[in-house]
Design a protein around this motif. Structure first.
Motif, PDB file in Angstrom:
ATOM      1  N   THR A  30      31.699  14.909  20.351  1.00 31.19           N
ATOM      2  CA  THR A  30      32.453  13.580  20.885  1.00 31.19           C
ATOM      3  C   THR A  30      33.002  12.942  19.864  1.00 31.19           C
ATOM      4  O   THR A  30      33.233  13.035  18.556  1.00 31.19           O
ATOM      5  CB  THR A  30      31.098  12.750  21.339  1.00 31.19           C
ATOM      6  OG1 THR A  30      30.334  12.563  20.543  1.00 31.19           O
ATOM      7  CG2 THR A  30      30.351  13.466  22.444  1.00 31.19           C
ATOM      8  N   SER A  31      34.119  12.545  20.335  1.00 27.38           N
ATOM      9  CA  SER A  31      34.908  11.317  19.596  1.00 27.38           C
ATOM     10  C   SER A  31      34.139  10.462  18.717  1.00 27.38           C
ATOM     11  O   SER A  31      33.180   9.738  19.622  1.00 27.38           O
ATOM     12  CB  SER A  31      36.073  10.588  20.519  1.00 27.38           C
ATOM     13  OG  SER A  31      36.776   9.949  19.895  1.00 27.38           O
ATOM     14  N   SER A  32      34.510  10.289  17.539  1.00 28.86           N
ATOM     15  CA  SER A  32      33.733   9.181  16.627  1.00 28.86           C
ATOM     16  C   SER A  32      34.142   7.733  17.224  1.00 28.86           C
ATOM     17  O   SER A  32      33.411   6.755  17.152  1.00 28.86           O
ATOM     18  CB  SER A  32      34.229   9.408  15.287  1.00 28.86           C
ATOM     19  OG  SER A  32      35.569   9.209  14.997  1.00 28.86           O
ATOM     20  N   LYS A  33      35.083   7.548  17.939  1.00 29.36           N
ATOM     21  CA  LYS A  33      35.614   6.293  18.375  1.00 29.36           C
ATOM     22  C   LYS A  33      35.024   6.044  19.784  1.00 29.36           C
ATOM     23  O   LYS A  33      35.023   5.074  20.494  1.00 29.36           O
ATOM     24  CB  LYS A  33      36.954   6.051  18.516  1.00 29.36           C
ATOM     25  CG  LYS A  33      37.749   6.172  17.375  1.00 29.36           C
ATOM     26  CD  LYS A  33      39.373   5.950  17.439  1.00 29.36           C
ATOM     27  CE  LYS A  33      39.958   6.043  16.169  1.00 29.36           C
ATOM     28  NZ  LYS A  33      41.418   6.408  16.239  1.00 29.36           N
ATOM     29  N   HIS A  34      34.163   7.100  20.604  1.00 27.32           N
ATOM     30  CA  HIS A  34      33.767   6.806  21.794  1.00 27.32           C
ATOM     31  C   HIS A  34      32.114   7.353  21.873  1.00 27.32           C
ATOM     32  O   HIS A  34      31.882   8.036  22.793  1.00 27.32           O
ATOM     33  CB  HIS A  34      34.573   7.662  22.733  1.00 27.32           C
ATOM     34  CG  HIS A  34      35.797   7.258  22.729  1.00 27.32           C
ATOM     35  ND1 HIS A  34      36.961   7.707  21.995  1.00 27.32           N
ATOM     36  CD2 HIS A  34      36.592   6.384  23.846  1.00 27.32           C
ATOM     37  CE1 HIS A  34      38.141   7.236  22.433  1.00 27.32           C
ATOM     38  NE2 HIS A  34      37.740   6.379  23.287  1.00 27.32           N
ATOM     39  N   ARG A  35      31.348   7.250  20.760  1.00 25.56           N
ATOM     40  CA  ARG A  35      29.807   7.390  20.721  1.00 25.56           C
ATOM     41  C   ARG A  35      29.186   6.442  21.577  1.00 25.56           C
ATOM     42  O   ARG A  35      29.719   5.140  22.072  1.00 25.56           O
ATOM     43  CB  ARG A  35      29.361   7.250  19.210  1.00 25.56           C
ATOM     44  CG  ARG A  35      30.291   8.428  18.512  1.00 25.56           C
ATOM     45  CD  ARG A  35      29.662   9.711  18.584  1.00 25.56           C
ATOM     46  NE  ARG A  35      30.328  10.667  17.855  1.00 25.56           N
ATOM     47  CZ  ARG A  35      30.194  11.144  16.594  1.00 25.56           C
ATOM     48  NH1 ARG A  35      29.511  10.439  15.794  1.00 25.56           N
ATOM     49  NH2 ARG A  35      31.083  12.056  16.146  1.00 25.56           N
ATOM     50  N   ARG A  36      27.951   6.647  21.885  1.00 25.14           N
ATOM     51  CA  ARG A  36      27.175   5.770  22.714  1.00 25.14           C
ATOM     52  C   ARG A  36      27.748   5.249  24.119  1.00 25.14           C
ATOM     53  O   ARG A  36      27.541   4.388  24.423  1.00 25.14           O
ATOM     54  CB  ARG A  36      26.791   4.596  21.992  1.00 25.14           C
ATOM     55  CG  ARG A  36      25.818   4.881  20.439  1.00 25.14           C
ATOM     56  CD  ARG A  36      25.501   3.768  19.937  1.00 25.14           C
ATOM     57  NE  ARG A  36      24.769   4.091  18.681  1.00 25.14           N
ATOM     58  CZ  ARG A  36      23.419   4.512  18.508  1.00 25.14           C
ATOM     59  NH1 ARG A  36      22.795   4.896  19.716  1.00 25.14           N
ATOM     60  NH2 ARG A  36      23.067   4.990  17.294  1.00 25.14           N
ATOM     61  N   MET A  37      28.362   6.328  24.583  1.00 20.07           N
ATOM     62  CA  MET A  37      28.886   6.088  26.128  1.00 20.07           C
ATOM     63  C   MET A  37      28.343   7.032  27.075  1.00 20.07           C
ATOM     64  O   MET A  37      28.890   7.081  28.026  1.00 20.07           O
ATOM     65  CB  MET A  37      30.565   6.092  25.997  1.00 20.07           C
ATOM     66  CG  MET A  37      30.960   5.014  25.358  1.00 20.07           C
ATOM     67  SD  MET A  37      32.986   5.129  24.832  1.00 20.07           S
ATOM     68  CE  MET A  37      33.298   5.093  26.550  1.00 20.07           C
ATOM     69  N   GLY A  38      27.321   7.843  26.520  1.00 21.76           N
ATOM     70  CA  GLY A  38      27.055   8.875  27.499  1.00 21.76           C
ATOM     71  C   GLY A  38      27.511  10.168  27.717  1.00 21.76           C
ATOM     72  O   GLY A  38      27.197  11.034  28.453  1.00 21.76           O
ATOM     73  N   ILE A  39      28.669  10.296  26.662  1.00 19.17           N
ATOM     74  CA  ILE A  39      29.652  11.456  26.793  1.00 19.17           C
ATOM     75  C   ILE A  39      28.778  12.823  26.575  1.00 19.17           C
ATOM     76  O   ILE A  39      29.046  13.655  27.303  1.00 19.17           O
ATOM     77  CB  ILE A  39      30.824  11.349  26.131  1.00 19.17           C
ATOM     78  CG1 ILE A  39      31.649  10.293  26.459  1.00 19.17           C
ATOM     79  CG2 ILE A  39      31.742  12.557  25.994  1.00 19.17           C
ATOM     80  CD1 ILE A  39      32.706   9.742  25.291  1.00 19.17           C
ATOM     81  N   ALA A  40      28.015  12.799  25.513  1.00 21.71           N
ATOM     82  CA  ALA A  40      27.281  13.958  25.167  1.00 21.71           C
ATOM     83  C   ALA A  40      26.208  14.376  26.355  1.00 21.71           C
ATOM     84  O   ALA A  40      26.220  15.482  26.773  1.00 21.71           O
ATOM     85  CB  ALA A  40      26.601  14.029  23.722  1.00 21.71           C
ATOM     86  N   ASN A  41      25.739  13.497  26.876  1.00 20.87           N
ATOM     87  CA  ASN A  41      24.796  13.769  28.024  1.00 20.87           C
ATOM     88  C   ASN A  41      25.282  14.056  29.257  1.00 20.87           C
ATOM     89  O   ASN A  41      24.901  15.226  29.902  1.00 20.87           O
ATOM     90  CB  ASN A  41      24.022  12.588  28.306  1.00 20.87           C
ATOM     91  CG  ASN A  41      22.619  12.406  27.515  1.00 20.87           C
ATOM     92  OD1 ASN A  41      21.885  13.177  27.544  1.00 20.87           O
ATOM     93  ND2 ASN A  41      22.470  11.066  27.032  1.00 20.87           N
ATOM     94  N   SER A  42      26.479  13.791  29.470  1.00 24.24           N
ATOM     95  CA  SER A  42      27.256  14.212  30.610  1.00 24.24           C
ATOM     96  C   SER A  42      27.810  15.675  30.191  1.00 24.24           C
ATOM     97  O   SER A  42      27.757  16.650  31.336  1.00 24.24           O
ATOM     98  CB  SER A  42      28.643  13.239  30.930  1.00 24.24           C
ATOM     99  OG  SER A  42      28.346  11.920  31.144  1.00 24.24           O
ATOM    100  N   LEU A  43      28.273  15.939  29.130  1.00 21.79           N
ATOM    101  CA  LEU A  43      28.818  17.151  28.792  1.00 21.79           C
ATOM    102  C   LEU A  43      27.590  18.314  29.096  1.00 21.79           C
ATOM    103  O   LEU A  43      27.609  19.316  29.513  1.00 21.79           O
ATOM    104  CB  LEU A  43      29.060  17.235  27.310  1.00 21.79           C
ATOM    105  CG  LEU A  43      30.657  16.789  27.102  1.00 21.79           C
ATOM    106  CD1 LEU A  43      31.008  16.771  25.692  1.00 21.79           C
ATOM    107  CD2 LEU A  43      31.704  17.961  27.724  1.00 21.79           C
ATOM    108  N   MET A  44      26.390  17.844  28.388  1.00 24.55           N
ATOM    109  CA  MET A  44      25.139  18.773  28.611  1.00 24.55           C
ATOM    110  C   MET A  44      24.930  18.888  29.996  1.00 24.55           C
ATOM    111  O   MET A  44      24.206  19.977  30.274  1.00 24.55           O
ATOM    112  CB  MET A  44      24.086  18.162  27.639  1.00 24.55           C
ATOM    113  CG  MET A  44      24.305  18.300  26.123  1.00 24.55           C
ATOM    114  SD  MET A  44      24.823  20.067  25.652  1.00 24.55           S
ATOM    115  CE  MET A  44      23.118  20.905  26.138  1.00 24.55           C
ATOM    116  N   ASP A  45      24.931  17.933  30.695  1.00 25.33           N
ATOM    117  CA  ASP A  45      24.653  18.076  32.289  1.00 25.33           C
ATOM    118  C   ASP A  45      25.476  18.925  32.960  1.00 25.33           C
ATOM    119  O   ASP A  45      24.945  20.018  33.553  1.00 25.33           O
ATOM    120  CB  ASP A  45      24.900  16.533  33.172  1.00 25.33           C
ATOM    121  CG  ASP A  45      23.575  15.547  32.605  1.00 25.33           C
ATOM    122  OD1 ASP A  45      22.462  16.200  31.979  1.00 25.33           O
ATOM    123  OD2 ASP A  45      23.845  14.313  32.991  1.00 25.33           O
ATOM    124  N   ALA A  46      26.701  18.953  32.695  1.00 27.18           N
ATOM    125  CA  ALA A  46      27.569  19.767  33.286  1.00 27.18           C
ATOM    126  C   ALA A  46      27.432  21.389  32.779  1.00 27.18           C
ATOM    127  O   ALA A  46      27.547  22.323  33.336  1.00 27.18           O
ATOM    128  CB  ALA A  46      29.122  19.667  32.703  1.00 27.18           C
TER     129      ALA A  46
END
Length: 209
Positions: free
Chosen positions: A88-104
């Motif tokens: 995930t982008s270092s500028k966009h951490r703690r926005m749930g991006i990694a969880n969304s990717l893992m869900d997908a």
């Protein structure tokens, strides 16, 4: 690209952005032919074009030559896929991006295996405490596999295929739902309809009358 090496650029200079993108696309296309699926998370902003903020890959390639086929019974006989390059982008951490990717990724894993239960594996660097905490939290549910969960797997060959020498192997048994879902593939194709998660849902408690 190798710093100072022969990258096809004059005097071993860094590749141009175009050359880098073309090389990346070629690698993605080659791995796609081997069955890998690539996911790209984009941040949509009405005031500007969407930007890439994360990526992940789901692949059977790392298990080539790593499945021995011996002593496979029960859950160990389920299809196996490898999760790699979750960033995930270092500028966009703690926005749930990694969880969304893992869900997908987990939803796609079920789709690839026709909604049969599936075993997912990934490696994490020993000193990457944030990543270890992320994967092992209850929402994600990854853990160091027990010996019976490694039956039929040549762990050393898997590590060699993935290029993850010395890293910690984590595992999760995904119980796939039978609900209808739509999963895109390739760059920018991670989508989901009606949020039919690959993670088992808790039963709702009945209200007392």
């Amino acid at each position: 690209w190798i710093a100072g090496g022969d990258n096809g650029e004059p005097n071993g200079s860094p590749p141009t952005r175009f050359a880098f993108r073309m090389a990346t696309a070629e690698i993605a296309a080659e791995r796609s032919e081997g069955g890998a699926r690539t996911f790209l998370a984009r941040l949509n902003d009405d005031s500007s074009p969407s930007i890439a903020v994360g990526a992940a890959e789901l692949s059977p390639i790392e298990f080539n030559g790593a499945e021995t086929g011996k002593y496979i019974t029960g859950d160990a006989s389920s299809p196996k896929l490898y999760v790699t390059d979750v960033v995930t982008s270092s500028k966009h951490r703690r926005m749930g991006i990694a969880n969304s990717l893992m869900d997908a990724v987990e939803l796609c894993a079920c789709d690839m295996c026709n909604d049969n239960d599936i075993l997912l594996y990934l490696h994490v660097k020993r000193d990457n405490e944030p990543a270890l905490n992320f994967y092992s939290n209850p929402k994600r549910g990854y853990a160091v596999p027990r010996s019976e969960q490694l039956k039929g797997i040549d762990v050393n060959q898997l590590e060699k295929n993935a290029g993850t020498a010395g890293q910690i192997l984590l595992h999760k048994a995904v119980k796939c739902n039978q609900g209808k879902a739509s999963v895109g593939t390739g760059f920018g194709g991670a989508t989901e309809e009606k949020a039919n998660k690959a993670i088992p849902k808790k039963k709702a408690k009945r209200k007392k009358r």
